[in-house]
Design an enzyme around this catalytic site. Structure first.
Site, PDB file in Angstrom:
ATOM      1  N   CYS A   2      56.640  16.597  66.600  1.00  0.00           N
ATOM      2  CA  CYS A   2      57.274  15.300  66.715  1.00  0.00           C
ATOM      3  C   CYS A   2      57.804  15.113  68.129  1.00  0.00           C
ATOM      4  CB  CYS A   2      58.410  15.092  65.719  1.00  0.00           C
ATOM      5  SG  CYS A   2      57.897  15.166  64.021  1.00  0.00           S
ATOM      6  N   ARG A  27      52.768  16.396  70.925  1.00  0.00           N
ATOM      7  CA  ARG A  27      53.683  17.058  70.004  1.00  0.00           C
ATOM      8  C   ARG A  27      53.390  16.711  68.545  1.00  0.00           C
ATOM      9  NH1 ARG A  27      58.184  18.928  73.045  1.00  0.00           N
ATOM     10  NH2 ARG A  27      59.215  19.361  71.103  1.00  0.00           N
ATOM     11  N   TRP A  74      54.482  14.645  63.515  1.00  0.00           N
ATOM     12  CA  TRP A  74      53.635  15.670  62.896  1.00  0.00           C
ATOM     13  C   TRP A  74      54.250  15.888  61.520  1.00  0.00           C
ATOM     14  CZ3 TRP A  74      54.026  20.561  60.768  1.00  0.00           C
ATOM     15  CH2 TRP A  74      52.811  21.257  60.612  1.00  0.00           C
ATOM     16  N   ASN A 100      63.106  14.946  64.283  1.00  0.00           N
ATOM     17  CA  ASN A 100      62.162  16.051  64.454  1.00  0.00           C
ATOM     18  C   ASN A 100      62.789  17.261  63.777  1.00  0.00           C
ATOM     19  OD1 ASN A 100      60.344  17.981  65.354  1.00  0.00           O
ATOM     20  ND2 ASN A 100      61.318  18.166  67.363  1.00  0.00           N
ATOM     21  N   GLY A 101      62.030  17.946  62.916  1.00  0.00           N
ATOM     22  CA  GLY A 101      62.571  19.146  62.270  1.00  0.00           C
ATOM     23  C   GLY A 101      62.464  19.029  60.767  1.00  0.00           C
ATOM     24  N   GLU A 480      41.895  35.699  71.472  1.00  0.00           N
ATOM     25  CA  GLU A 480      42.224  34.399  72.065  1.00  0.00           C
ATOM     26  C   GLU A 480      41.008  33.473  72.031  1.00  0.00           C
ATOM     27  OE1 GLU A 480      44.354  32.382  72.990  1.00  0.00           O
ATOM     28  OE2 GLU A 480      43.580  31.209  74.671  1.00  0.00           O
ATOM     29  N   LYS A 484      40.785  29.833  70.038  1.00  0.00           N
ATOM     30  CA  LYS A 484      40.435  28.576  70.713  1.00  0.00           C
ATOM     31  C   LYS A 484      39.241  27.914  70.034  1.00  0.00           C
ATOM     32  CE  LYS A 484      43.225  28.357  72.630  1.00  0.00           C
ATOM     33  NZ  LYS A 484      44.460  28.818  73.242  1.00  0.00           N
ATOM     34  N   GLU A 487      40.474  26.348  66.743  1.00  0.00           N
ATOM     35  CA  GLU A 487      41.318  25.169  66.955  1.00  0.00           C
ATOM     36  C   GLU A 487      40.525  23.962  67.432  1.00  0.00           C
ATOM     37  OE1 GLU A 487      45.548  26.163  68.716  1.00  0.00           O
ATOM     38  OE2 GLU A 487      43.969  27.088  69.879  1.00  0.00           O
ATOM     39  N   HIS A 503      33.466  49.979  61.435  1.00  0.00           N
ATOM     40  CA  HIS A 503      34.392  50.164  60.307  1.00  0.00           C
ATOM     41  C   HIS A 503      34.389  48.945  59.375  1.00  0.00           C
ATOM     42  CE1 HIS A 503      35.886  53.824  62.118  1.00  0.00           C
ATOM     43  NE2 HIS A 503      35.895  53.184  63.268  1.00  0.00           N
ATOM     44  N   LYS A 606      51.470  20.567  69.351  1.00  0.00           N
ATOM     45  CA  LYS A 606      51.985  21.531  70.316  1.00  0.00           C
ATOM     46  C   LYS A 606      53.460  21.697  70.011  1.00  0.00           C
ATOM     47  CE  LYS A 606      51.008  22.549  75.072  1.00  0.00           C
ATOM     48  NZ  LYS A 606      49.928  23.494  74.776  1.00  0.00           N
TER      49      LYS A 606
HETATM   50  C1  F6R Z   1      46.911  28.056  70.649  1.00  0.00           C
HETATM   51  C2  F6R Z   1      48.286  27.616  70.836  1.00  0.00           C
HETATM   52  C3  F6R Z   1      49.307  28.189  69.933  1.00  0.00           C
HETATM   53  C4  F6R Z   1      50.581  28.513  70.717  1.00  0.00           C
HETATM   54  C5  F6R Z   1      51.680  28.975  69.749  1.00  0.00           C
HETATM   55  C6  F6R Z   1      52.942  29.351  70.500  1.00  0.00           C
HETATM   56  O1  F6R Z   1      46.046  27.402  71.525  1.00  0.00           O
HETATM   57  O2  F6R Z   1      48.581  26.799  71.677  1.00  0.00           O
HETATM   58  O3  F6R Z   1      48.837  29.305  69.243  1.00  0.00           O
HETATM   59  O4  F6R Z   1      50.295  29.506  71.652  1.00  0.00           O
HETATM   60  O5  F6R Z   1      51.963  27.938  68.851  1.00  0.00           O
HETATM   61  O6  F6R Z   1      53.432  28.277  71.218  1.00  0.00           O
HETATM   62  P1  F6R Z   1      54.495  28.491  72.361  1.00  0.00           P
HETATM   63  O7  F6R Z   1      53.827  29.253  73.457  1.00  0.00           O
HETATM   64  O8  F6R Z   1      54.902  27.114  72.803  1.00  0.00           O
HETATM   65  O9  F6R Z   1      55.627  29.273  71.757  1.00  0.00           O
END
Ligand code: F6R
Length: 611
Positions: A2, A27, A74, A100-101, A480, A484, A487, A503, A606
């Site tokens: 949010c 966000r 969100w 937000n929350g 990683e 990606k 996502e 294994h 995010k």
């Molecule tokens: C993946 C991604 C998330 C963040 C995770 C932590 O692309 O962006 O996995 O890395 O939510 O977020 P922060 O770094 O803001 O604590």
């Protein structure tokens, strides 16, 4: 999660709010809404991305005023539809609230309000707060007092902004475990989930502490705590400008942010290397000497950066390092001592799981250090010390440039501890410093392969599943890369330690299965290169299609891989920083080839500010 923006000043608030929401849309983008005070209060809200709200405002214009609040959502409680979108109105439509929350005790508060005859229009926890503030305002006739009464009854995490038609030219906000910053203008003031909300207008900001309430008017900002005591907020100046939060001609924020990976590393190092020594602003070497164990707390991509950091810190500083997902750490009884250093890694500095884990660690006696990319964020403020990564604002929801900056910061920390405690080999540490300084140039070279990687991704647009293998520091890079791919392109992708292949995971290999393999340098001191090349042969023999990310000129890989993406010669700890770039590029290009939104993938947001 949010995005929140508030404004009081001479400008038309609709444009200020929509501009701020545009910069905060990463966000959350399930729905958006604004409320504006002109002759009375008017609100518009729409499910879907911000453009839906913009279209609604064209079709059904608002009487613009100079005081307003805006929200991009969100969804947590209630589906992402028009009704559950914020703002929520109360007090006969005279009060608007955004949130937000999560309000954890909303059910009991809602029951109380229902008993008194309150009519609810949405399924959200947030509407409960709106009606409570409305009810309190009828008693106090003061919006700040009304909000203070209510926040003391709420449990959970929240940032709330409210405005009321009977108190024009005022926006009141409150926060607990959820972000809110103040932007200071001339004759105007702003509130935002982060500085991106108002960066177009001012770089002067004030950080609001936990459990505090802020009241802004055109010429005044007043902060109190939840008990009503006056508080002096901490000023800071934002070090980037509005252009950093725009696409600047790139087709997506993600494309721009991947292109900024060299700068993210360079800017994180800058000013922190003195000759062959690492000297991190605000961290005195003495305090590092007694560290006998490190626990890195993070989530998602930040946790993978932590895993890369573990290999390096243990090597350079000879201090044991555990990497733990923040949400797991908090709900067990971890053993730590006052010589344990808790290192949280967070781009946003607001991730609720990490914030709570850091608070818990402090409560049980650990020292805390935050590695964070966002000034004024909560996690660094709740920590004993901070190393800021200077990657610049990251707007695309999936993290890219922040990852390389986080690894860089962890490397700086590892070298600094090794130099402070005298346990590291001085020559090796000096070499590590020089390697880090050379990394941005090497990263530029990797980026030059963007077009070839885009072509590969186009061929593979129909791929349903991708496996990734890596060893040593290549293992977290495989994780990683898999995250990606999930996502951005919504395909099943899984990263494995190459040594685990036999294994179990080798059962997944069937003809045509695409496998990315991160190959260590043939010069690798641990001789892992030969083992990984054997793994490639094993999976190729079973029909896998192998894409190797390998050192330029690695002749041993060429006969066994269908494609080789070369990375320049570098030391083992710089290799993961180089190898991750093709995976970031490939994930983005695969999503683009599938016609997906690379900046705002479905269901994600995010800054995960709820648990
Ligand atoms: C993946 C991604 C998330 C963040 C995770 C932590 O692309 O962006 O996995 O890395 O939510 O977020 P922060 O770094 O803001 O604590």
């Amino acid at each position: 999660m949010c995005g929140i923006v508030g404004y009081v000043g001479p400008r038309g608030s609709e444009a200020v709010l929509l501009g701020g929401l545009g910069r905060l849309e990463y966000r959350g983008y399930d729905s958006a809404g604004i409320a504006v005070l002109s002759n009375g209060l008017e609100a518009r809200k729409r499910s879907g991305k911000l453009q839906e709200l913009r279209d609604e405002l064209v079709a059904n214009p608002i009487h613009d005023g100079h005081t307003g609040i805006g929200h991009t959502r969100w969804a947590t409680h209630g589906a992402p539809n028009d009704i559950n979108a914020h703002p929520h109105l109360a007090d006969d439509g005279k009060l608007a609230l955004i949130h937000n929350g999560i309000i954890e005790n909303y059910a009991e508060l809602k029951a109380e309000l229902l008993e008194q005859g309150t009519v609810f229009t949405s399924e959200t926890d947030s509407e409960v707060a709106a009606h409570l503030v409305g009810r309190a305002f009828r008693e106090t006739h003061n919006l700040t007092d009304a909000l203070r009464v209510v926040v003391n009854r709420l449990e959970g995490a929240f940032t709330l902004l409210v405005l009321h038609a009977d108190e024009p030219d005022v926006v009141v906000g409150a926060r607990r475990n959820s972000p809110l910053v103040i932007g200071l203008g001339e004759g105007e003031n702003f509130l935002g989930s982060d500085v991106a909300a108002f960066i177009e207008f001012t770089d002067k900001a004030l950080a609001i502490g936990q459990d505090q309430i802020v009241t802004i008017t055109r010429d005044n900002v007043a902060v109190i705590d939840f008990d009503g005591n006056s508080v002096t907020p901490e000023p800071f100046t934002v070090t980037w400008d509005a252009s950093a939060a725009t696409k600047g001609g790139w087709r997506s924020f993600m494309a721009k942010e991947i292109s900024e990976e060299p700068a993210a590393v360079a800017n994180t190092i800058i000013g922190r290397i003195k000759g062959e020594r690492v000297d991190i602003d605000g961290i005195d070497a003495e305090s590092l000497v007694s560290v006998d164990r490190i626990v890195i707390l993070a989530c998602g991509t930040a946790a993978y950066a932590g895993l890369v950091g573990k290999y390096a810190i243990e090597k350079w500083a000879r201090v044991p390092v555990d990497v733990e997902l923040s949400h797991e750490f908090r709900y067990r009884e971890p053993v730590i001592s006052d010589h344990t250093l808790i290192v949280s890694v967070s781009q946003s500095g607001e991730t609720m799981d990490t914030l709570m884990a850091v608070k818990y660690a402090r409560e049980i006696g650990a020292r805390t250090l935050s590695i964070c990319n966002t000034q004024g964020a909560t996690i660094p403020r709740e920590s004993d010390a901070v190393i800021y990564t200077h990657a610049g604002p990251e707007v695309a929801v999936a993290s890219t440039k922040a990852f390389v900056a986080q690894v860089t910061a962890l490397y700086l920390l590892g070298i600094a501890i090794g130099q402070a405690n005298g346990k590291g080999d001085p020559a090796e540490l000096a070499a590590a410093v020089r390697d880090l300084e050379a990394t941005p140039t090497l990263l530029e070279t990797v980026l030059q392969q963007g077009e070839r990687i885009a072509t590969m991704a186009k061929w593979m647009a129909d791929t349903q599943a991708i496996l990734l293998l890596g060893r040593h520091v290549g293992f977290p890079i495989a994780l990683e890369g898999a995250l990606k791919l999930k996502e951005l392109s919504y395909i099943h992708a899984e990263g494995f330690a190459a040594g685990e292949l036999k294994h179990g995971p080798i059962a997944l290999i069937e003809p045509g299965q695409v496998v990315f393999v991160i190959v260590p340098s043939p010069r690798d001191p641990n001789s892992l290169h030969a083992k990984v090349v054997s793994n490639i042969q094993e999976i190729r023999a079973r029909g896998a299609r192998v894409i190797a990310i390998a050192e330029q000129g690695d002749a041993a890989v060429l006969p066994h891989a269908d494609e080789v993406i070369p990375i320049p010669l570098a030391s083992s700890f710089i290799e993961p920083l180089l190898a991750v770039v093709p995976l970031h590029l490939f994930s983005m290009e695969l999503a683009a080839a599938k016609g997906l939104d690379v900046d705002q993938p479905r269901n994600l947001a995010k800054s995960v500010t709820v648990e």
